[in-house]
Design an enzyme around this catalytic site. Structure first.
Site, PDB file in Angstrom:
ATOM      1  N   CYS A 134    -127.897   7.392  33.468  1.00 54.99           N
ATOM      2  CA  CYS A 134    -126.550   7.902  34.354  1.00 54.99           C
ATOM      3  C   CYS A 134    -125.723   9.021  33.405  1.00 54.99           C
ATOM      4  O   CYS A 134    -125.068   8.350  32.514  1.00 54.99           O
ATOM      5  CB  CYS A 134    -125.528   6.801  34.674  1.00 54.99           C
ATOM      6  SG  CYS A 134    -124.183   7.607  35.549  1.00 54.99           S
ATOM      7  N   CYS A 137    -122.276   8.923  33.543  1.00 60.01           N
ATOM      8  CA  CYS A 137    -121.469   7.697  32.821  1.00 60.01           C
ATOM      9  C   CYS A 137    -121.721   7.763  31.468  1.00 60.01           C
ATOM     10  O   CYS A 137    -120.426   7.769  30.837  1.00 60.01           O
ATOM     11  CB  CYS A 137    -122.087   6.619  33.190  1.00 60.01           C
ATOM     12  SG  CYS A 137    -122.591   6.059  34.798  1.00 60.01           S
ATOM     13  N   ASP A 138    -122.473   8.330  30.653  1.00 58.17           N
ATOM     14  CA  ASP A 138    -122.763   8.303  29.505  1.00 58.17           C
ATOM     15  C   ASP A 138    -122.746   9.764  28.425  1.00 58.17           C
ATOM     16  O   ASP A 138    -122.888   9.837  27.502  1.00 58.17           O
ATOM     17  CB  ASP A 138    -124.014   7.747  28.988  1.00 58.17           C
ATOM     18  CG  ASP A 138    -123.751   6.050  29.476  1.00 58.17           C
ATOM     19  OD1 ASP A 138    -123.018   5.666  29.436  1.00 58.17           O
ATOM     20  OD2 ASP A 138    -124.970   5.659  29.821  1.00 58.17           O
TER      21      ASP A 138
END
Length: 310
Positions: A134, A137-138
């Protein structure tokens, strides 16, 4: 046969939020946490884009906080999985892995989706230490660094474009001699200065001492001109798709061609009255914890309204 007013299947942000709302509405929710308590979010480390935590929060801690909040409001949280489901008539009949029979007036499906991986041992070795599925997300953790995105479809191009705004350089590792993405996405990535596309290339391994430091690649695998080489990277992002965890409900609920549950517009209601779907199991587009939590709240509210009309 245990009679349940609201059965929630799954324990990620969608499932736990549904349990919080359902508990507060006195729906006596019973939640089965499934094979991955906390959901896919727990495969990452620090979550920095969930509202309310300006310094970020450990993903497992966030899920623990949600779980405890659901318990405070009366949710019955259980380990284990639902392994059989008959949704042909209400009340619905389900069975858990221990053989316990459940008769549910309403069901909220929050079983999530699983990211597809290449199947390399190094992916598991470096999970949370440079391997991610992701970018949204990261990606923030890789500002001014070098990353690689695996995949050649629309999702891979979107991830690469997102990362190109953060990272110093982005490699796209594409096993085919072309991108499968739409023309507009192909144009964007090929024209981006800090994206380099490695066509006809497969990843065969990762390396690094305290996290990912590089990838072992092979170009023209299995052909006469096969070439092995390494690239130095700090992050390795998988963008080869997600598989919704919907096998239990196939043939019973309307799904798209990839197996994601289809819900009614601006609703979590499925094709069966009394069955609702929240989170990634019905979301092939966003796949974010905060979005999943929002649909979990929607599902519980819709369950309450549905039951009041009965």
């Amino acid at each position: 046969m245990e009679k349940v007013k609201t059965l929630i299947i799954g324990s990620g942000p969608a499932g736990y939020t549904a349990a919080i709302y359902a508990g507060r509405a006195n729906l006596q929710p019973v939640l089965y946490s499934g094979l991955q308590p906390g959901g896919q979010l727990t495969t990452t480390t620090i979550v920095e884009n969930f509202p309310g935590f300006h310094e970020g929060i450990d993903a497992n801690q966030l899920m623990t906080e949600m779980r405890q909040q659901a318990e405070v409001y009366g949710a019955d949280l259980r380990d284990g999985s639902i392994v059989k489901a008959n949704l042909s008539c209400r009340p619905f009949h389900l069975e858990d892995e221990r053989g316990n029979q459940i008769e549910a007036e309403t069901v909220i499906i929050a079983t999530g989706a699983s990211a597809k991986y290449l199947g390399l041992p190094d992916e598991e070795k470096y999970r949370g230490q440079g391997v991610s599925a992701c970018a949204t997300c990261d990606g923030f953790f890789y500002r001014k660094r070098v990353v690689a995105v695996v995949g050649g479809g629309d999702t891979a191009c979107e991830e690469a474009m997102y990362l190109s705004g953060l990272a110093k350089k982005v490699y796209m590792i594409v096993r085919k001699p072309y991108l499968r993405a739409a023309e507009i996405m192909r144009k964007r990535v090929t024209e981006k200065d800090n994206i380099e596309i490695l066509y006809n290339t497969n990843t065969v391994g990762l390396f690094g001492e305290n996290g990912v430091e590089g990838a072992h690649l092979v170009r023209f695998k299995g052909e006469e001109n096969e070439e092995n080489f390494d690239v130095a990277i700090d992050g390795f992002f998988l963008a080869i798709g997600h598989t919704p965890n919907t096998d239990l409900f196939k043939g019973q609920l309307d799904m798209d061609e990839h197996g994601f549950i289809i819900t009614q517009p601006k609703s979590t209601a499925t094709s069966i009255e009394g069955v609702f779907a929240a989170g990634d199991v019905a979301d092939p587009t966003y796949r974010q914890g905060v979005v999943a939590a929002g649909t979990g709240a929607m599902a519980a509210i819709e369950v309450d309204r549905f039951l009041q009309k009965q």
